[in-house]
Structure formats: structure tokens, C-alpha cells
Design a protein around this motif. Structure first.
Motif: not given
Length: 227
Positions: A133-139, A170-185
Motif C-alpha cells: 500500500c502507499r502513503l503520501r505525506y509532506l516532508d 515493512e516500509v520502502t521508498e519507491p525511488d530508493a529500493p535499497e533502503r528498508r525500514m521495519v516498524f513495530s507498532f
């Protein structure tokens, strides 16, 4: 980009990272402290507080890594959807930095990244995003950003603050697939991050671990279950 600049950028990413479900859990006030470990740097602490101010909620997060510091604050309304009202941040590198602010028309279009982090935690519980799924936001500058996320299996975490069941995303950025974050909520406390891992080029570069939690004014640091 120099190594110091890259690490300052990583700090900003960790502060994000960075429309909720109608069945989303209601917000609860909390004060959380974390240990942040970044490869090549001494470990440091991060503070994250969610508090209520009338009809609004305010998320306040701050961290520092050696000569780099970051602080973000967001005010929003958390109903069935998230409505961001005001965002402010400041960053310092070697004593030099800038302050940023977003409000009004910008936030009417998309949420800031602190509001987005809160929204992501609710989506992790309510959405069925096992694919993507995709989430859009402002930096912090008001530029549109996008992240892709997918829900992983639940797990039990043994943390310095206690034992918790965790919703993992698991969170990734469309233009930076080499970066990956795993959040535990936390499954029942929107916006409460229990742990996070940041990977780049298949190597873990940093991790965030909950060390102390005060929930609804009650200190849970000594609770073995964290409930």
C-alpha cells in the motif's frame, strides 16, 4: 554527500520516519523513550510524546546524534481520518541549522510526516496490506513524499520497557529500493512505536528500541507485559 551529511539525513529519516480506518483505535496519551543505535556512532536517546490539547493531539519527537540534532512537533485531529493542522521542526548540524513550519493549505492537501507516522500505525492495524500500500505525506520542507508499506506477521517483542505484542510493517521508498525500514507498532495505542530497524543495501544500519513507557499517565517501565 559527506558521511556526516548522510548521518544527519539518516537522523531526519528516523524522525519520520516518516485516511485512517473507521475502525481505528482511539488515541491515548503516552511518553516514550528509546535507545537509538546507528552504525559508527555512540548510542543515544530519542523521546516521543503524544499529548492531548483540547480537541487536538500533539506529537513531539526529538533526538540527537553527536553533532546533529533534530526536533519535530505536529498538531492534528484524529477522527476517522487524520487532519494535520500545524507542523514545526528544527535541525542542527555542527551548531548550524534551520527551522521549518507547515500549516494551512499545505496540510489541507497532505499530512506532515509526524501525522503520517500516526496514520501509518493505525493503517497497520486496519488495512490489509500484505502485498503493498502507499502513503503520501509532506516532508519538513513541504515537499511531497511517498512510501510503500506492507504488513508483516505479528510478533512478541522483549524490550527494556517490557514484553509487547507488535504489529510489524515493512516500509520502502519507491525511488530508493535499497533502503528498508521495519516498524513495530503497539496494536492498541496509535502512534506508539515499539521498535524500528533501518536497513540499507541488505545491511542493518540502525535500530530503535523502546526503553521506557508512560501510558495515560501510568509508568509501565516495570510492567512485564507492557499493558
Amino acid at each position: 554527500m559527506s558521511p556526516l551529511q548522510r548521518r544527519c539525513a539518516t537522523l531526519a529519516l528516523l524522525l519520520l520516519l516518516a485516511a485512517g480506518s473507521a475502525l481505528a483505535a482511539q488515541p491515548r496519551a503516552f511518553d516514550a523513550r528509546y535507545r537509538l543505535e546507528v552504525a559508527g556512532w555512540p548510542s543515544t536517546s530519542v523521546q516521543h510524546r503524544l499529548s492531548r490539547d483540547g480537541a487536538h493531539w500533539q506529537s513531539d519527537m526529538r533526538a540527537s546524534i553527536a553533532v546533529a540534532r533534530g526536533h519535530e512537533r505536529s498538531r492534528f485531529i484524529a477522527d476517522e481520518t487524520i487532519r494535520a493542522l500545524h507542523y514545526a521542526s528544527s535541525y542542527r548540524l555542527l551548531g548550524i541549522g534551520k527551522n521549518y513550519e507547515l500549516e494551512g493549505e499545505a496540510l489541507a492537501r497532505l499530512p506532515d510526516r509526524q501525522s503520517a507516522l500516526f496514520d501509518l500505525s493505525r493503517r497497520a492495524v486496519g488495512d490489509d496490506c500484505e502485498a503493498s500500500c502507499r502513503l503520501r505525506y509532506l516532508d519538513h520542507r513541504g515537499r511531497e513524499e511517498q512510501i510503500d508499506y506492507r504488513r508483516l506477521e505479528r510478533s512478541m517483542l522483549e524490550l527494556p520497557a517490557g514484553r509487547f505484542e507488535a504489529i510489524r510493517v515493512e516500509v520502502t521508498e519507491p525511488d530508493a529500493p535499497e533502503r528498508r525500514m521495519v516498524f513495530s507498532f503497539h496494536p492498541d495505542v496509535p502512534g506508539l512505536l515499539l521498535a524500528m530497524e533501518y536497513h540499507r543495501d541488505d545491511e542493518q544500519r540502525s535500530q530503535l528500541t523502546l526503553t521506557h513507557l508512560t501510558l495515560d499517565g501510568t509508568d509501565l517501565a516495570s510492567s512485564p507485559k507492557g499493558n
